[in-house]
Enzyme design. Structure first.
Site, mmCIF file in Angstrom:
data_model
loop_
_atom_site.group_PDB
_atom_site.id
_atom_site.type_symbol
_atom_site.label_atom_id
_atom_site.label_comp_id
_atom_site.label_asym_id
_atom_site.label_seq_id
_atom_site.Cartn_x
_atom_site.Cartn_y
_atom_site.Cartn_z
ATOM 1 C CD GLU A 78 -0.029 -5.039 5.895
ATOM 2 O OE1 GLU A 78 0.056 -5.730 4.853
ATOM 3 O OE2 GLU A 78 -0.271 -3.826 5.872
ATOM 4 C CG HIS A 126 -3.101 -3.236 3.798
ATOM 5 N ND1 HIS A 126 -2.013 -2.505 4.168
ATOM 6 C CD2 HIS A 126 -3.975 -2.348 3.277
ATOM 7 C CE1 HIS A 126 -2.199 -1.227 3.892
ATOM 8 N NE2 HIS A 126 -3.386 -1.103 3.344
ATOM 9 C CB CYS A 147 -0.986 -0.033 1.164
ATOM 10 S SG CYS A 147 -2.308 1.175 1.004
#
Lengths: 291, 197
Positions: free
Chosen positions: B172, B170, B80
């Site tokens: 994560e 994302h 991002c």
């Protein structure tokens, strides 16, 4: 609010972590804040210190002014509505604000009910003095929490008190036996599953920032060392002698909050800090609004 | 034992660190120039606000050294805001940062938070992957040698190029470790991204 949307809203707060969210009243201030490294701005007509000085009823800002700020910067733009004023919140959603702060800084519109934040697509951040308030707001749909502190005072004592209270409450829940959590949920006036989350994870289920009284880089670092995941600065920046420089210093102090040597350097020659008002000198405790 | 540095000036860096720790990888946080003196084998540029991260990278004295190391082949995973930092050009912003990845990126390409969304997308070499787009960018153009790994709604959402791996979403924020595992393979085999995907 559907589950997926709530998840996305919590995730936006995760992206703001380690950053500083600054109160701004004009597009010009918003640009200064962005240049100085703000990770988001809070658009409002008057900063809390001026709201406090002016007295009277304080409401949501003019949508035109908020739009002007949205156009001026590329970072997320937040805005405040009054506690319980769900129509102000609807208007902020209509102009596609990135985050709504249902805030005790404005005059409450409802002295019993908070906004049902689950009914909205846009995310909400709410203030809290302790774990009970935080979990009640989360239960209503808040996807981010901040300490209430005491806005517009430049006095960090209440924000410290609220952060310590939050940490103490969380530590207490974490150390409980599982069969004690039902009683805790009853006392906190929140659903069992939220208490269980805190018990299992040792933290709130959403991001928690510090707010209300941050005026110096050292204040910001203090809140970070106490466990805040980021910092709101309201009056502290644009009520000071050199806003751009102070904003810049606070941003770096949040990133390197344990590096005393760096923060000492950042604290040099910042010009005049906001004057500040002591707890004993104020007539209105905003933190007592909305529990 | 490999060690990965995670840019930790602002944003969702802890999420990356937790994911790497699950995979048994040691991490260090980059918060200031002195942190660059530690040895590391890979770099993660996390989500957050690219304007803040880009500014702090420069003002905290890390920019030039990291740029040089990325150019010299340091493996990078950028998500991002991280993708924005790597991009050679931003189509709706005069600023640019490392400029090591030959792509043109549009910031906030899906609009404000109301435009954020999540969708299972198809990722080259990996399969269906849960993709979280938070005020996300997308890639408008890719230069020579850039491999497109995913498209979402017709827009490029993930690419690889030599030592660099960039996603507009994302990984994560999910429980899915496959992109991080691919990144570790990139480091372990001391190879180029096109041989992984």
């Amino acid at each position: 609010m559907e589950e997926k949307r709530y998840q996305l809203n919590k995730e936006l707060a995760q992206m703001l972590k380690g950053g500083v969210i600054m109160d701004v009243t004009t597009p010009e201030q918003a640009r200064i804040a962005e240049e100085a490294g703000a990770c988001a701005v809070m658009a409002l007509e008057r900063i809390p210190a001026d709201i406090r000085a002016a007295g009277g009823v304080s409401r949501m800002s003019d949508p035109k002014m908020i739009k002007g700020i949205q156009e001026a910067v590329s970072i997320p733009v937040m805005a405040k509505c009054r506690i319980g004023h769900f129509v102000e919140a609807q208007l902020l959603e209509a102009i596609e604000i990135d985050y709504i702060d249902e805030s005790e800084v404005l005059s409450p519109a409802d002295d019993v009910y908070h906004i049902n934040k689950r009914g909205f697509k846009v995310p909400f951040v709410c203030g809290a003095k302790d774990l009970g308030e935080a979990l009640r707001r989360i239960n209503e749909g808040a996807s981010m929490i901040r300490t209430k502190g005491e806005p517009g005072t430049g006095d960090i004592v209440q924000a410290v008190r609220h952060m310590r209270m939050m940490n103490r409450d969380i530590a207490r829940i974490t150390s409980m036996r599982e069969d004690e959590l039902y009683q805790a949920a009853k006392e906190l006036q929140v659903p069992f599953d939220l208490v269980q989350y805190v018990h299992d994870n040792g933290r709130l289920p959403v991001v928690n920032f510090a707010a209300g009284g941050v005026a110096t880089p050292a204040d910001a670092a203090l809140m970070m060392q106490l466990g805040a995941e980021g910092v709101f600065v309201g009056s502290g920046i644009f009520k000071s002698g050199d806003p751009a420089k102070r904003a810049n210093a606070i941003v770096k102090a949040v990133t390197n909050f344990t590096d005393a040597k760096m923060i000492a350097g950042l604290s040099e020659d910042l010009g005049e800090a906001m004057v500040g008002i002591n707890e004993q000198e104020i007539n209105l405790l905003m933190a007592e609004r909305g529990k | 034992m490999i060690k990965i540095a995670v840019l930790a000036v602002q944003g969702a860096f802890i999420e990356h660190i937790k994911m790497l720790e699950r995979l048994g990888v040691e991490c260090i946080e980059l918060r200031q120039r002195a942190d660059l003196e530690l040895a590391f084998d890979g770099l993660i540029l996390p989500g957050g606000e690219s304007t803040v991260q880009g500014k702090l990278l420069r003002e905290l004295g890390m920019f030039d050294l990291l740029q040089e190391r990325i150019r010299d082949g340091l493996p990078v995973l950028a998500t991002c805001a991280g993708l924005i930092l790597l991009a050679e050009k931003l189509s709706n912003d005069d600023k640019a940062y490392f400029q090591t990845l030959p792509v043109t990126v549009k910031r906030n390409a899906y609009g404000r938070q109301l435009g954020s969304f999540s969708v299972p997308g198809d990722l080259e070499g990996i399969g269906t992957f849960p993709m979280e787009f938070i005020r996300a960018p997308y890639i408008e153009e890719v230069g020579h040698g850039v491999q497109v790994l995913a498209r979402v709604e017709g827009n490029i959402a993930a690419v690889s190029y030599q030592n660099q791996l960039g996603t507009a979403f994302h990984p994560e924020l999910t429980e899915d470790v496959r992109i991080h595992e691919a990144f570790l393979r990139l480091i372990n085999f001391n190879t180029r991204a096109f041989q992984i995907f």
